[in-house]
Design a protein around this motif. Structure first.
Motif, PDB file in Angstrom:
ATOM      1  N   ALA A  24     -36.147  63.919  85.398  1.00  0.00           N
ATOM      2  CA  ALA A  24     -36.755  65.087  85.312  1.00  0.00           C
ATOM      3  C   ALA A  24     -36.756  65.707  83.690  1.00  0.00           C
ATOM      4  O   ALA A  24     -37.624  65.988  82.731  1.00  0.00           O
ATOM      5  CB  ALA A  24     -36.695  66.035  86.732  1.00  0.00           C
ATOM      6  N   ASP A  25     -35.149  66.395  83.366  1.00  0.00           N
ATOM      7  CA  ASP A  25     -35.503  66.694  82.923  1.00  0.00           C
ATOM      8  C   ASP A  25     -35.840  65.780  81.280  1.00  0.00           C
ATOM      9  O   ASP A  25     -36.061  65.973  80.715  1.00  0.00           O
ATOM     10  CB  ASP A  25     -34.113  67.018  82.684  1.00  0.00           C
ATOM     11  CG  ASP A  25     -33.664  68.088  83.388  1.00  0.00           C
ATOM     12  OD1 ASP A  25     -34.327  68.776  83.839  1.00  0.00           O
ATOM     13  OD2 ASP A  25     -32.154  68.231  83.249  1.00  0.00           O
ATOM     14  N   LYS A  26     -35.712  64.260  81.125  1.00  0.00           N
ATOM     15  CA  LYS A  26     -35.619  63.839  80.133  1.00  0.00           C
ATOM     16  C   LYS A  26     -37.354  63.429  80.141  1.00  0.00           C
ATOM     17  O   LYS A  26     -38.173  63.439  78.482  1.00  0.00           O
ATOM     18  CB  LYS A  26     -35.497  61.590  80.690  1.00  0.00           C
ATOM     19  CG  LYS A  26     -34.074  61.809  80.194  1.00  0.00           C
ATOM     20  CD  LYS A  26     -33.471  60.493  80.569  1.00  0.00           C
ATOM     21  CE  LYS A  26     -32.381  60.158  80.643  1.00  0.00           C
ATOM     22  NZ  LYS A  26     -32.000  58.640  81.102  1.00  0.00           N
ATOM     23  N   GLN A  27     -38.170  63.520  81.025  1.00  0.00           N
ATOM     24  CA  GLN A  27     -39.652  63.326  80.754  1.00  0.00           C
ATOM     25  C   GLN A  27     -39.971  64.742  80.215  1.00  0.00           C
ATOM     26  O   GLN A  27     -41.301  65.097  80.153  1.00  0.00           O
ATOM     27  CB  GLN A  27     -41.029  63.352  81.857  1.00  0.00           C
ATOM     28  CG  GLN A  27     -39.289  61.765  83.057  1.00  0.00           C
ATOM     29  CD  GLN A  27     -40.682  61.223  84.264  1.00  0.00           C
ATOM     30  OE1 GLN A  27     -41.068  62.086  84.790  1.00  0.00           O
ATOM     31  NE2 GLN A  27     -40.095  59.354  84.413  1.00  0.00           N
ATOM     32  N   SER A  28     -39.791  66.113  80.746  1.00  0.00           N
ATOM     33  CA  SER A  28     -39.799  67.697  80.516  1.00  0.00           C
ATOM     34  C   SER A  28     -39.687  67.121  78.942  1.00  0.00           C
ATOM     35  O   SER A  28     -39.466  67.172  78.921  1.00  0.00           O
ATOM     36  CB  SER A  28     -39.472  68.335  81.331  1.00  0.00           C
ATOM     37  OG  SER A  28     -38.134  68.584  80.937  1.00  0.00           O
ATOM     38  N   PHE A  29     -40.733  68.083  78.490  1.00  0.00           N
ATOM     39  CA  PHE A  29     -41.004  68.240  77.218  1.00  0.00           C
ATOM     40  C   PHE A  29     -40.679  70.327  76.517  1.00  0.00           C
ATOM     41  O   PHE A  29     -41.260  70.672  77.169  1.00  0.00           O
ATOM     42  CB  PHE A  29     -42.247  67.743  76.181  1.00  0.00           C
ATOM     43  CG  PHE A  29     -42.572  67.847  74.961  1.00  0.00           C
ATOM     44  CD1 PHE A  29     -42.149  66.978  74.784  1.00  0.00           C
ATOM     45  CD2 PHE A  29     -42.916  69.595  74.659  1.00  0.00           C
ATOM     46  CE1 PHE A  29     -41.519  67.137  73.087  1.00  0.00           C
ATOM     47  CE2 PHE A  29     -43.043  68.946  73.483  1.00  0.00           C
ATOM     48  CZ  PHE A  29     -42.643  67.829  72.101  1.00  0.00           C
ATOM     49  N   ASN A  30     -39.572  69.668  75.517  1.00  0.00           N
ATOM     50  CA  ASN A  30     -39.295  71.382  75.530  1.00  0.00           C
ATOM     51  C   ASN A  30     -40.193  71.826  74.637  1.00  0.00           C
ATOM     52  O   ASN A  30     -40.030  71.232  73.411  1.00  0.00           O
ATOM     53  CB  ASN A  30     -37.398  71.448  75.495  1.00  0.00           C
ATOM     54  CG  ASN A  30     -37.419  73.021  75.075  1.00  0.00           C
ATOM     55  OD1 ASN A  30     -38.168  74.205  75.560  1.00  0.00           O
ATOM     56  ND2 ASN A  30     -36.449  73.061  74.973  1.00  0.00           N
ATOM     57  N   TRP A  31     -41.316  72.891  74.747  1.00  0.00           N
ATOM     58  CA  TRP A  31     -41.997  73.710  73.230  1.00  0.00           C
ATOM     59  C   TRP A  31     -41.589  74.137  72.634  1.00  0.00           C
ATOM     60  O   TRP A  31     -41.946  74.742  71.573  1.00  0.00           O
ATOM     61  CB  TRP A  31     -43.779  74.071  74.200  1.00  0.00           C
ATOM     62  CG  TRP A  31     -44.491  72.624  75.340  1.00  0.00           C
ATOM     63  CD1 TRP A  31     -44.205  72.571  76.026  1.00  0.00           C
ATOM     64  CD2 TRP A  31     -45.195  72.223  73.899  1.00  0.00           C
ATOM     65  NE1 TRP A  31     -45.125  71.438  76.344  1.00  0.00           N
ATOM     66  CE2 TRP A  31     -45.123  71.555  75.613  1.00  0.00           C
ATOM     67  CE3 TRP A  31     -45.681  72.103  73.338  1.00  0.00           C
ATOM     68  CZ2 TRP A  31     -46.327  70.364  74.712  1.00  0.00           C
ATOM     69  CZ3 TRP A  31     -46.693  71.106  72.014  1.00  0.00           C
ATOM     70  CH2 TRP A  31     -47.294  70.618  73.323  1.00  0.00           C
ATOM     71  N   LEU A  32     -40.041  75.134  73.303  1.00  0.00           N
ATOM     72  CA  LEU A  32     -39.847  76.056  72.131  1.00  0.00           C
ATOM     73  C   LEU A  32     -39.616  75.411  70.968  1.00  0.00           C
ATOM     74  O   LEU A  32     -39.977  76.483  69.640  1.00  0.00           O
ATOM     75  CB  LEU A  32     -38.775  76.464  73.141  1.00  0.00           C
ATOM     76  CG  LEU A  32     -37.917  77.573  72.413  1.00  0.00           C
ATOM     77  CD1 LEU A  32     -38.573  78.432  71.843  1.00  0.00           C
ATOM     78  CD2 LEU A  32     -36.712  78.538  72.790  1.00  0.00           C
ATOM     79  N   PRO A  33     -38.606  74.130  70.502  1.00  0.00           N
ATOM     80  CA  PRO A  33     -38.556  74.182  69.274  1.00  0.00           C
ATOM     81  C   PRO A  33     -39.651  73.798  68.276  1.00  0.00           C
ATOM     82  O   PRO A  33     -40.249  74.067  67.317  1.00  0.00           O
ATOM     83  CB  PRO A  33     -37.937  72.576  69.427  1.00  0.00           C
ATOM     84  CG  PRO A  33     -36.927  72.373  70.642  1.00  0.00           C
ATOM     85  CD  PRO A  33     -37.894  73.330  71.049  1.00  0.00           C
ATOM     86  N   VAL A  34     -40.832  73.362  69.170  1.00  0.00           N
ATOM     87  CA  VAL A  34     -42.049  72.865  68.392  1.00  0.00           C
ATOM     88  C   VAL A  34     -42.871  74.259  68.266  1.00  0.00           C
ATOM     89  O   VAL A  34     -43.317  74.323  66.895  1.00  0.00           O
ATOM     90  CB  VAL A  34     -43.100  72.188  69.376  1.00  0.00           C
ATOM     91  CG1 VAL A  34     -44.376  71.878  68.768  1.00  0.00           C
ATOM     92  CG2 VAL A  34     -41.926  70.498  69.291  1.00  0.00           C
TER      93      VAL A  34
END
Length: 200
Positions: A24-34
């Motif tokens: 689940a961690d691999k599939q979720s996308f972290n928007w903060l850096p973007v």
């Protein structure tokens, strides 16, 4: 009694849960850096735009002004606003001499309001198609040297210079020297011009 219960190994279940969480961690996308990168790009573009604008303004200020020589032939011009004053002598700062005014003859085309010709007059000016102080090149019915406006003191006259099609003032054919007044209509060739004398 408790000792008789079979032992349940929870390790496989825990491992399975851990694998599901990792997946689940691999599939979720972290928007903060973007979001941080996008904000950085926007700020960089704004800073670059400001710098470019400042450089352009400095260049504009430091560029030398190119002065062009005034053409001999008259061009369209705009009439100045006539300022009424008390009639007292005016002095230039730092000088005891009287500021001399120049009288100009303005010819305003009645059919085209923005089409105005101007020439300074001391004694006389020539109007023509090829020669003179006011040159109107777009009318073949004008003669090379068509007519003359003469200044004598505060009075003005028009004289035809043996033009092919003649000169008219207020509808009358000009023969010899004819007195003219500011606001009168001078007809030369295809053009009807309002004549004005303005001190500038």
């Amino acid at each position: 009694m408790l000792s008789s219960l079979p032992k349940i190994d929870l390790n496989p279940a825990v491992e399975t849960v851990n694998e599901v969480v990792k997946e689940a961690d691999k599939q979720s996308f972290n928007w903060l850096p973007v979001a941080i990168i996008a904000a950085g790009i926007v700020v960089a573009v704004i800073v670059i735009s400001i710098v470019v604008l400042k450089v352009l303004k400095r260049r504009k200020k430091t560029e030398p002004v190119k002065r062009e020589e005034a053409p001999k032939q008259s061009a369209y011009c705009e009439k100045p606003d006539v300022v009424k004053h008390s009639g007292k002598t005016m002095h230039l700062w730092g000088s005891g001499e009287t500021a001399e005014k120049q009288m100009y003859v303005y010819l305003s085309d009645i059919r085209e309001e923005k089409r105005i010709f101007r020439a300074p007059i001391n004694d006389s000016i020539i109007i023509g198609r090829k020669e003179g102080d006011i040159v109107i090149t777009d009318d073949a019915s004008l003669s090379r040297r068509h007519c003359k406006i003469i200044k004598r003191g505060s009075s003005y006259y028009v004289e035809d210079l043996d033009s092919a099609n003649g000169t008219r003032y207020e509808g009358d054919l000009v023969t010899g020297e004819m007195p003219i007044l500011p606001g009168g209509i001078l007809t030369i060739g295809r053009h009807s011009m309002k004549v004005e004398m303005i001190e500038d």
